[in-house]
Write an enzyme that holds these catalytic residues in place. Sequence first.
Site, short mmCIF file in Angstrom:
data_model
loop_
_atom_site.label_atom_id
_atom_site.label_comp_id
_atom_site.label_asym_id
_atom_site.label_seq_id
_atom_site.Cartn_x
_atom_site.Cartn_y
_atom_site.Cartn_z
N ASN A 145 -23.20 1.23 12.99
CA ASN A 145 -22.41 1.70 13.97
C ASN A 145 -22.16 3.06 13.47
O ASN A 145 -22.14 4.00 14.64
CB ASN A 145 -21.02 0.88 14.02
CG ASN A 145 -21.10 -0.49 14.77
OD1 ASN A 145 -21.32 -0.24 16.00
ND2 ASN A 145 -21.13 -1.47 14.23
N GLU A 171 -22.07 -3.39 20.40
CA GLU A 171 -21.31 -2.42 19.74
C GLU A 171 -21.79 -1.23 19.69
O GLU A 171 -21.20 -0.01 19.83
CB GLU A 171 -21.12 -2.85 18.19
CG GLU A 171 -20.67 -4.46 17.96
CD GLU A 171 -20.46 -4.89 16.53
OE1 GLU A 171 -20.54 -4.20 15.90
OE2 GLU A 171 -20.62 -6.12 16.51
N ASN A 193 -11.10 1.10 15.20
CA ASN A 193 -12.00 -0.01 14.75
C ASN A 193 -12.85 -0.62 15.54
O ASN A 193 -12.46 -0.80 16.89
CB ASN A 193 -11.01 -1.01 13.97
CG ASN A 193 -11.89 -2.01 13.03
OD1 ASN A 193 -12.96 -1.79 12.40
ND2 ASN A 193 -11.59 -3.31 13.27
N HIS A 233 -14.35 -4.54 16.35
CA HIS A 233 -14.54 -5.84 15.67
C HIS A 233 -15.46 -6.79 16.68
O HIS A 233 -15.37 -6.45 17.75
CB HIS A 233 -12.82 -6.30 15.97
CG HIS A 233 -12.80 -7.86 15.36
ND1 HIS A 233 -12.67 -8.07 14.03
CD2 HIS A 233 -12.63 -8.95 16.29
CE1 HIS A 233 -12.56 -9.44 14.07
NE2 HIS A 233 -12.31 -9.81 15.45
N LEU A 273 -6.48 -2.19 5.13
CA LEU A 273 -5.68 -1.04 4.78
C LEU A 273 -4.05 -1.40 4.93
O LEU A 273 -3.71 -1.98 5.98
CB LEU A 273 -6.20 0.17 5.52
CG LEU A 273 -7.53 0.54 5.22
CD1 LEU A 273 -7.94 1.48 6.44
CD2 LEU A 273 -7.81 1.31 3.89
N ASP A 325 -6.60 -6.44 13.31
CA ASP A 325 -7.35 -6.79 14.43
C ASP A 325 -6.43 -6.92 15.60
O ASP A 325 -6.75 -7.67 16.66
CB ASP A 325 -8.31 -7.83 14.37
CG ASP A 325 -9.28 -7.61 13.03
OD1 ASP A 325 -9.66 -8.87 12.60
OD2 ASP A 325 -9.68 -6.49 13.09
N THR A 359 -3.69 -0.67 13.72
CA THR A 359 -2.24 -0.80 13.53
C THR A 359 -2.15 -1.96 12.28
O THR A 359 -3.21 -2.48 11.84
CB THR A 359 -1.42 -1.47 14.56
OG1 THR A 359 -2.11 -2.92 14.85
CG2 THR A 359 -1.54 -0.71 15.80
C1 GRF Z 1 -20.42 -5.23 12.82
O1 GRF Z 1 -20.63 -6.69 13.09
C2 GRF Z 1 -19.19 -4.83 13.12
O2 GRF Z 1 -18.63 -5.41 14.16
C3 GRF Z 1 -18.39 -5.31 11.76
O3 GRF Z 1 -19.23 -5.03 10.68
C4 GRF Z 1 -20.49 -5.42 11.29
C5 GRF Z 1 -21.53 -4.75 10.49
O4 GRF Z 1 -21.49 -3.32 10.98
N1 GRF Z 1 -17.05 -4.82 11.91
P1 GRF Z 1 -22.31 -2.04 10.46
O5 GRF Z 1 -23.73 -2.48 10.54
O6 GRF Z 1 -22.18 -1.93 8.97
O7 GRF Z 1 -21.88 -0.82 11.36
#
Ligand code: GRF
Length: 196
Positions: free
Chosen positions: A15, A175, A108, A110, A94, A146, A142
């Site tokens: 991501n 994503e 974030n 999720h 956090l 999640d 927040t």
């Molecule tokens: C993804 O499924 C994301 O939704 C979750 O972590 C997973 C891996 O994300 N938060 P990435 O490939 O490290 O961005």
Amino acid sequence: MTKRVAIFISGGGSNMVRLVEDMKGDHPARPVVVVSNVPDAGGIPAAARLGVPTITVDHKPFGKDRAAFEAELSKQLARFRPDIICLAGFMRVLTAGFLRPWDGKMLNIHPSLLPKYKGLHTHQRALEAGDTEAGCTVHLVTPELDDGPILGQARVPVMENDTADTLAARVLAQEHKLYPAVLRRFAEGNLAPLTF
Ligand code: GRF
């Protein structure tokens, strides 16, 4: 004024890569640092290859002292003067103390259609529930895990013979589209929820 974005990762950073690659040209934001709590996270060399500075703050030496870990994180992060933090596969909870100054400035992603399936193992839980659709959510962070205001969601069908892995892969592809689209709007001050 171009917004300065810090991206927090713990793993491969797929991501993060999409966010960095999208912040070009007329995009109102630029990546200023990628932060990992895992020293050998694959996303660290990936960020370096994209020319983004990286910092690693290993949470392990701090043990249960979350405040000490977060104090070190804040100290190193301050050098980059971020305006926005994007959590992208960041696997540390956090504390409210860390989050307070970032209220309204931290996003974030999720891997579920929140408010369904907060926490972990979202795809397995959706399959066990017999859901016919799944997806991902970008939300403001927040102190409640999640739970913050939703900025965007993308939906995918659950297929007959899906496993958690095949469903995760289908969601991850969404994503990679949703997060950059939401960050671009957020950096322009547009908080209207985006749905794919
Ligand atoms: C993804 O499924 C994301 O939704 C979750 O972590 C997973 C891996 O994300 N938060 P990435 O490939 O490290 O961005």
